[in-house]
Design a protein around this motif. Structure first.
Motif, PDB file in Angstrom:
ATOM      1  N   THR A 122       0.832  -1.207   0.000  1.00 12.73           N
ATOM      2  CA  THR A 122       0.000   0.000   0.000  1.00 12.73           C
ATOM      3  C   THR A 122       0.868   1.258   0.000  1.00 12.73           C
ATOM      4  OG1 THR A 122      -0.196  -0.142   2.430  1.00 12.73           O
ATOM      5  CG2 THR A 122      -1.969  -1.100   1.108  1.00 12.73           C
ATOM      6  N   GLU A 123       2.006   1.177   0.672  1.00 14.21           N
ATOM      7  CA  GLU A 123       2.923   2.320   0.635  1.00 14.21           C
ATOM      8  C   GLU A 123       3.488   2.512  -0.771  1.00 14.21           C
ATOM      9  OE1 GLU A 123       6.357   4.290   3.451  1.00 14.21           O
ATOM     10  OE2 GLU A 123       6.189   2.114   3.400  1.00 14.21           O
ATOM     11  N   MET A 124       3.747   1.417  -1.445  1.00 11.59           N
ATOM     12  CA  MET A 124       4.241   1.486  -2.818  1.00 11.59           C
ATOM     13  C   MET A 124       3.198   2.101  -3.746  1.00 11.59           C
ATOM     14  SD  MET A 124       5.659  -1.694  -5.146  1.00 11.59           S
ATOM     15  CE  MET A 124       6.555  -2.329  -3.726  1.00 11.59           C
ATOM     16  N   LEU A 125       1.946   1.704  -3.579  1.00 13.85           N
ATOM     17  CA  LEU A 125       0.872   2.266  -4.403  1.00 13.85           C
ATOM     18  C   LEU A 125       0.730   3.768  -4.159  1.00 13.85           C
ATOM     19  CD1 LEU A 125      -1.822  -0.538  -3.967  1.00 13.85           C
ATOM     20  CD2 LEU A 125      -0.346  -0.140  -5.952  1.00 13.85           C
ATOM     21  N   ALA A 126       0.801   4.167  -2.878  1.00 11.82           N
ATOM     22  CA  ALA A 126       0.726   5.591  -2.545  1.00 11.82           C
ATOM     23  C   ALA A 126       1.931   6.336  -3.103  1.00 11.82           C
ATOM     24  CB  ALA A 126       0.643   5.763  -1.034  1.00 11.82           C
ATOM     25  N   GLN A 127       3.072   5.681  -3.080  1.00 12.21           N
ATOM     26  CA  GLN A 127       4.289   6.303  -3.595  1.00 12.21           C
ATOM     27  C   GLN A 127       4.185   6.562  -5.090  1.00 12.21           C
ATOM     28  OE1 GLN A 127       7.972   3.933  -3.851  1.00 12.21           O
ATOM     29  NE2 GLN A 127       8.905   5.464  -2.514  1.00 12.21           N
ATOM     30  N   ILE A 128       3.571   5.648  -5.811  1.00 13.76           N
ATOM     31  CA  ILE A 128       3.386   5.842  -7.255  1.00 13.76           C
ATOM     32  C   ILE A 128       2.545   7.089  -7.507  1.00 13.76           C
ATOM     33  CG2 ILE A 128       2.254   4.886  -9.299  1.00 13.76           C
ATOM     34  CD1 ILE A 128       3.142   2.117  -8.324  1.00 13.76           C
ATOM     35  N   TYR A 130       2.209   9.589  -5.495  1.00 14.09           N
ATOM     36  CA  TYR A 130       3.024  10.722  -5.033  1.00 14.09           C
ATOM     37  C   TYR A 130       4.047  11.129  -6.087  1.00 14.09           C
ATOM     38  CZ  TYR A 130       6.103  13.261  -1.739  1.00 14.09           C
ATOM     39  OH  TYR A 130       6.872  14.199  -1.086  1.00 14.09           O
ATOM     40  N   ILE A 131       4.707  10.157  -6.668  1.00 15.45           N
ATOM     41  CA  ILE A 131       5.706  10.460  -7.699  1.00 15.45           C
ATOM     42  C   ILE A 131       5.024  11.021  -8.947  1.00 15.45           C
ATOM     43  CG2 ILE A 131       7.457   9.462  -9.220  1.00 15.45           C
ATOM     44  CD1 ILE A 131       8.032   7.421  -6.978  1.00 15.45           C
ATOM     45  N   ALA A 132       3.855  10.500  -9.282  1.00 13.23           N
ATOM     46  CA  ALA A 132       3.110  11.038 -10.430  1.00 13.23           C
ATOM     47  C   ALA A 132       2.788  12.510 -10.197  1.00 13.23           C
ATOM     48  CB  ALA A 132       1.823  10.235 -10.635  1.00 13.23           C
ATOM     49  N   LEU A 133       2.444  12.862  -8.954  1.00 17.12           N
ATOM     50  CA  LEU A 133       2.208  14.265  -8.615  1.00 17.12           C
ATOM     51  C   LEU A 133       3.485  15.076  -8.806  1.00 17.12           C
ATOM     52  CD1 LEU A 133       0.449  16.534  -7.415  1.00 17.12           C
ATOM     53  CD2 LEU A 133       1.107  15.705  -5.130  1.00 17.12           C
ATOM     54  N   GLY A 134       4.605  14.515  -8.405  1.00 16.46           N
ATOM     55  CA  GLY A 134       5.882  15.202  -8.581  1.00 16.46           C
ATOM     56  C   GLY A 134       6.235  15.415 -10.039  1.00 16.46           C
ATOM     57  N   VAL A 135       5.967  14.412 -10.884  1.00 14.62           N
ATOM     58  CA  VAL A 135       6.230  14.546 -12.321  1.00 14.62           C
ATOM     59  C   VAL A 135       5.357  15.647 -12.912  1.00 14.62           C
ATOM     60  CG1 VAL A 135       6.063  13.387 -14.547  1.00 14.62           C
ATOM     61  CG2 VAL A 135       7.015  12.169 -12.584  1.00 14.62           C
ATOM     62  N   ALA A 136       4.096  15.716 -12.464  1.00 17.33           N
ATOM     63  CA  ALA A 136       3.205  16.771 -12.949  1.00 17.33           C
ATOM     64  C   ALA A 136       3.726  18.151 -12.552  1.00 17.33           C
ATOM     65  CB  ALA A 136       1.801  16.551 -12.392  1.00 17.33           C
ATOM     66  N   ILE A 137       4.221  18.266 -11.324  1.00 20.55           N
ATOM     67  CA  ILE A 137       4.773  19.552 -10.867  1.00 20.55           C
ATOM     68  C   ILE A 137       6.040  19.888 -11.643  1.00 20.55           C
ATOM     69  CG2 ILE A 137       5.813  20.737  -8.892  1.00 20.55           C
ATOM     70  CD1 ILE A 137       3.916  19.136  -7.087  1.00 20.55           C
ATOM     71  N   LEU A 138       6.875  18.867 -11.890  1.00 21.35           N
ATOM     72  CA  LEU A 138       8.103  19.082 -12.655  1.00 21.35           C
ATOM     73  C   LEU A 138       7.790  19.588 -14.055  1.00 21.35           C
ATOM     74  CD1 LEU A 138      11.194  18.738 -13.102  1.00 21.35           C
ATOM     75  CD2 LEU A 138      10.727  16.356 -13.733  1.00 21.35           C
ATOM     76  N   SER A 139       6.793  19.012 -14.698  1.00 26.42           N
ATOM     77  CA  SER A 139       6.481  19.388 -16.079  1.00 26.42           C
ATOM     78  C   SER A 139       5.806  20.753 -16.182  1.00 26.42           C
ATOM     79  CB  SER A 139       5.583  18.311 -16.712  1.00 26.42           C
ATOM     80  OG  SER A 139       4.364  18.209 -16.006  1.00 26.42           O
ATOM     81  N   THR A 140       5.211  21.219 -15.088  1.00 30.85           N
ATOM     82  CA  THR A 140       4.498  22.502 -15.141  1.00 30.85           C
ATOM     83  C   THR A 140       5.243  23.645 -14.467  1.00 30.85           C
ATOM     84  OG1 THR A 140       3.256  21.912 -13.129  1.00 30.85           O
ATOM     85  CG2 THR A 140       2.239  21.394 -15.257  1.00 30.85           C
TER      86      THR A 140
END
Length: 327
Positions: A122-128, A130-140
């Protein structure tokens, strides 16, 4: 094995020192020292508070028939993270010690190991997420340079691989224990009962999608709360950084540390990631390295007492076992 760990740790330390010298030791330490003792105490207390959230994420996975004191799982999570960040282990070693800490406090072996596996999942799923949110912030939020575009591509590919790995890990838990039971029946008859007990507990936990969803949501809250702790550190150093930017940095640092799962304490990897990512969001590299330095100092200040207490508990248990065996 030990020689390999030493070599990796030395190389990581050398990389961290090189980055600090390249950016400027004076600037890095000045930024870190600006936090002060009171600020450092705030960061340590904040880290301790996070264990309540992480322990709760583990605890909510337990079936109603297996409920126990939630403090046990808070403590076991503290041991897990302290071992990962302080001892020369990989993240896998810390996970095993966390399960061991739960067992010492009365959690049955099958429940401790099964719930640990699901908690990690479940931590791994949440981490995915979380990282997707980070990629979105990086791209914007990051300037569109060749480096940022390449970095975004790398993290997107990493996300795809993480999703596949999570799916495989989940499938192994749901169906792999049945194969393991057949193998144990044929080659390891003495392990049949233990394998069946862990497998049965896994099935029981996974039957409740509500528990899995709640645990994942708590873990995602934990990741974001951890980023808020880093934002507090930046503020204490005098760096004015948006919270969204810090979440972006921290989520991608999280991805880098996960990729370095076999490197003890992610030594060198964490420092390199901070030095590379902070400037992308307009934050000085010296502040990024200073945060990494503070993070490691905080982990030691919090983790060493936890491990000493854990070792004392283990020692007393071993002594009691020997004393009982002498009668």
């Amino acid at each position: 094995m030990k020689l390999r760990i030493v070599i990796i740790a030395v190389l990581g330390l050398a990389l961290a020192l090189y980055l600090a010298m390249h950016i400027g030791l004076g600037a890095v330490f000045s930024a870190a020292v600006a936090v002060g003792w009171s600020g450092f105490a705030i960061l340590c207390l904040y880290a301790l508070w996070l264990f309540l959230l992480l322990g709760a994420a583990w605890y909510v996975l337990l079936p109603d028939s297996c409920r126990t004191d939630p403090r046990v799982f808070v403590w076991a999570r503290m041991v897990r993270d302290a071992a990962t960040e302080v001892l020369p282990f990989s993240q896998l070693g810390g996970i095993v010690l966390g399960a061991r800490a739960a067992i010492v406090h009365g959690v049955p072996h099958p429940l401790a190991f099964a719930s640990t596996m699901v908690d990690v999942t479940t931590e791994m799923l949440a981490q995915i997420a979380y990282i997707a949110l980070g990629v979105a912030i990086l791209s914007t939020r990051a300037p569109r340079t060749s480096f940022s575009v390449s970095l975004t591509t790398v993290f997107v590919l990493g996300l795809v691989l993480a999703v596949l790995a999570s799916g495989l890990f989940l499938a192994l838990q749901r169906f792999g224990h049945r194969i393991a039971a057949k193998v144990a029946t044929r080659f390891l008859p003495g392990a049949v009962a233990a394998t069946a007990a862990v497998g049965g507990t896994l099935d029981t936990i996974y039957r409740s999608r509500a528990r899995i969803g709640l645990a994942s949501a708590l873990h995602l809250s934990g990741w974001i709360a951890s980023a808020i702790g880093t934002w507090i550190a930046f503020r204490l150093m005098g760096a004015r950084v948006d919270l969204a930017v810090v979440i972006g940095i921290e989520s991608l640092i999280c991805a880098a540390r996960s990729a370095a799962v076999l490197i003890p304490n992610a030594l060198g990897v964490q420092e390199a990631a901070y030095a590379a990512l902070a400037p992308l969001f307009g934050v000085g590299a010296e502040f990024g390295l200073a945060v990494s330095l503070l993070r490691r100092a905080r982990d030691i200040a919090v983790g060493v007492p936890i491990l000493l207490i854990w070792q004392t508990v283990e020692g007393r248990r071993a002594f009691a076992g020997r004393a009982g065996g002498n009668h």
